[in-house]
Design an enzyme around this catalytic site. Structure first.
Site: not given
Ligand code: BDR
Ligand code: CA
Length: 305
Positions: A233
Site C-alpha cells: 500500500h
Molecule cells: C494501510 O494500513 C496499514 O496497515 C498499512 O501500513 C497501510 O498504510 C493499508 O490499509
C-alpha cells in the site's frame, strides 16, 4: 529535480518498503520522518523507522520524531495481526539503531516545513500528527505543496465494508486533513490492491542485495494479500511521486465519515453533486501493476550495500 518530502508513518511492513524507496531514490530528498501509532504502538513505529534509516546508514541525515500515541477521539486499535507484534518481523536489525530526536513530531514537522518554501507531505499511517500540526500551527499550510496520502478507498474497505485502515484508525484527523485547503493526492485501496507484488517479484527480492533480503524477510512475514500477491500500500505514494504517468487520477471532493456504520469511509463526490464543482483531492483510480513490480525490483537492485 529532487522532490523534498517528509514521511509521517507507522512501520509496518509496507511503510518500511516505502521508506526504503524514499531513502534510496536519488530523485527524493527525505528531510524528516515522524512516527504515529497505527500498525503497532508509537514506541514500536518510532523504533522501526529508526531501524530502517540506520540499516541504510542515514541516521545522521534523516531525523525521526515520535508522534501521537493514539487517535484524536476514537480508541486505538493496532494491526499487529497483519504486521506482527513488532510491526517489522522477519529480519534482525540488531539493538543499536539510534534514538528519536527530542522534539515531538508536531514540533519537528513545524520546524522542517517552515524551513522550506515548498515541501510534500507523505502520510502512510493515520493522520493524527498532521491534524495536530494543522490545529497548532496553521501557518505551515502555505509551505506544503501537496499531501500524497496513503489511505481510503472508493471501492470498499479493508477494515469495514467501506473503511480503509489509515482513515478508519483516526477519521477525525482525516477530516481535518481533507478540509485543510491543501491539494491532496488520495492513494487508496483503489490502486494499492491492483499493484500487488507477485510471488515472482518477492522471490527475486530474496536473491538480491541485503536490502532485497531485508524486504524479502519482512514481506514473507506480512499477513496481507493472498496467492495473487501482496499489496505494498504505502509504496504507492513514492511510486506516484516518481511515476505519476503510470497512475490514473480523478479530481473530486472527498468527505470523511466520522460516525455511524461507515465510520472511516471516504465519500468521493464522483458525480459532482455537492460542493459546487469544487474539488479537494486527486483520487488515484488505476495503476500499471506490471510496471510497479518492475520498478520495485529495479529500485531495490540499485541500492548499493
Ligand atoms: C494501510 O494500513 C496499514 O496497515 C498499512 O501500513 C497501510 O498504510 C493499508 O490499509
Ligand atoms: Ca502504513
Amino acid at each position: 529535480m529532487t522532490t523534498k518530502i517528509i514521511m509521517d508513518t507507522d512501520p509496518g511492513i509496507d511503510d518500511a518498503a516505502a521508506l526504503t524507496m524514499a531513502i534510496n531514490d536519488p530523485n527524493i530528498d527525505l528531510k524528516l520522518v515522524t512516527a504515529v501509532a497505527g500498525n503497532v504502538t508509537v514506541d514500536k513505529t518510532t523504533a522501526n523507522a529508526l531501524k530502517i534509516i540506520h540499516f541504510f546508514g542515514k541516521s545522521d541525515q534523516i531525523p525521526v520524531a515520535a508522534g501521537a500515541e493514539q487517535p484524536l477521539i476514537k480508541p486505538f486499535e493496532d494491526a499487529a495481526r497483519i504486521h506482527g507484534e513488532s510491526g517489522m518481523p522477519g529480519y534482525d536489525f540488531g539493538d543499536d539503531y539510534g534514538e528519536p530526536i527530542k522534539k515531538t513530531a508536531v514540533e519537528a514537522l513545524h520546524d522542517a516545513i517552515m524551513a522550506e518554501d515548498e515541501i510534500t507531505l507523505v502520510p502512510t499511517g493515520s493522520y493524527t500528527n498532521i491534524a495536530l500540526l494543522f490545529s497548532e500551527y496553521p501557518e505551515v499550510k502555505s509551505h506544503i505543496k501537496q499531501i500524497v496520502a496513503m489511505g481510503g478507498s472508493l471501492s470498499g474497505g479493508n477494515m469495514t465494508s467501506s473503511a480503509e485502515f489509515n482513515v478508519f484508525t483516526d477519521p477525525d484527523a482525516a477530516k481535518i486533513m481533507y478540509n485543510a485547503g491543501i491539494p491532496i493526492v488520495t492513494v487508496g485501496l483503489d490502486i494499492t490492491l491492483k499493484a500487488l507484488l507477485t510471488a515472482d517479484t518477492i522471490e527475486k527480492l530474496g536473491q538480491m542485495n541485503e536490502a532485497g533480503k531485508m524486504l524479502h524477510g519482512l514481506i514473507t512475514h506480512y499477513n496481507d494479500g493472498s496467492n495473487a500477491g501482496r499489496p505494498m500500500h504505502d509504496v504507492n505514494t513514492i511510486f506516484y511521486l516518481l511515476h505519476p504517468d503510470k497512475i490514473k487520477t480523478k479530481e473530486m471532493w472527498v468527505d470523511v465519515q466520522t460516525d455511524g456504520p461507515a465510520i472511516g469511509a471516504l465519500v468521493g463526490d464522483i458525480r459532482g453533486a455537492y460542493h459546487d464543482g469544487k474539488t479537494n483531492a486527486k483520487v488515484c483510480v488505476d495503476i500499471d501493476a506490471d510496471y510497479f513490480n518492475k520498478w520495485f525490483l529495479d529500485e531495490v537492485s540499485k541500492i548499493k550495500m
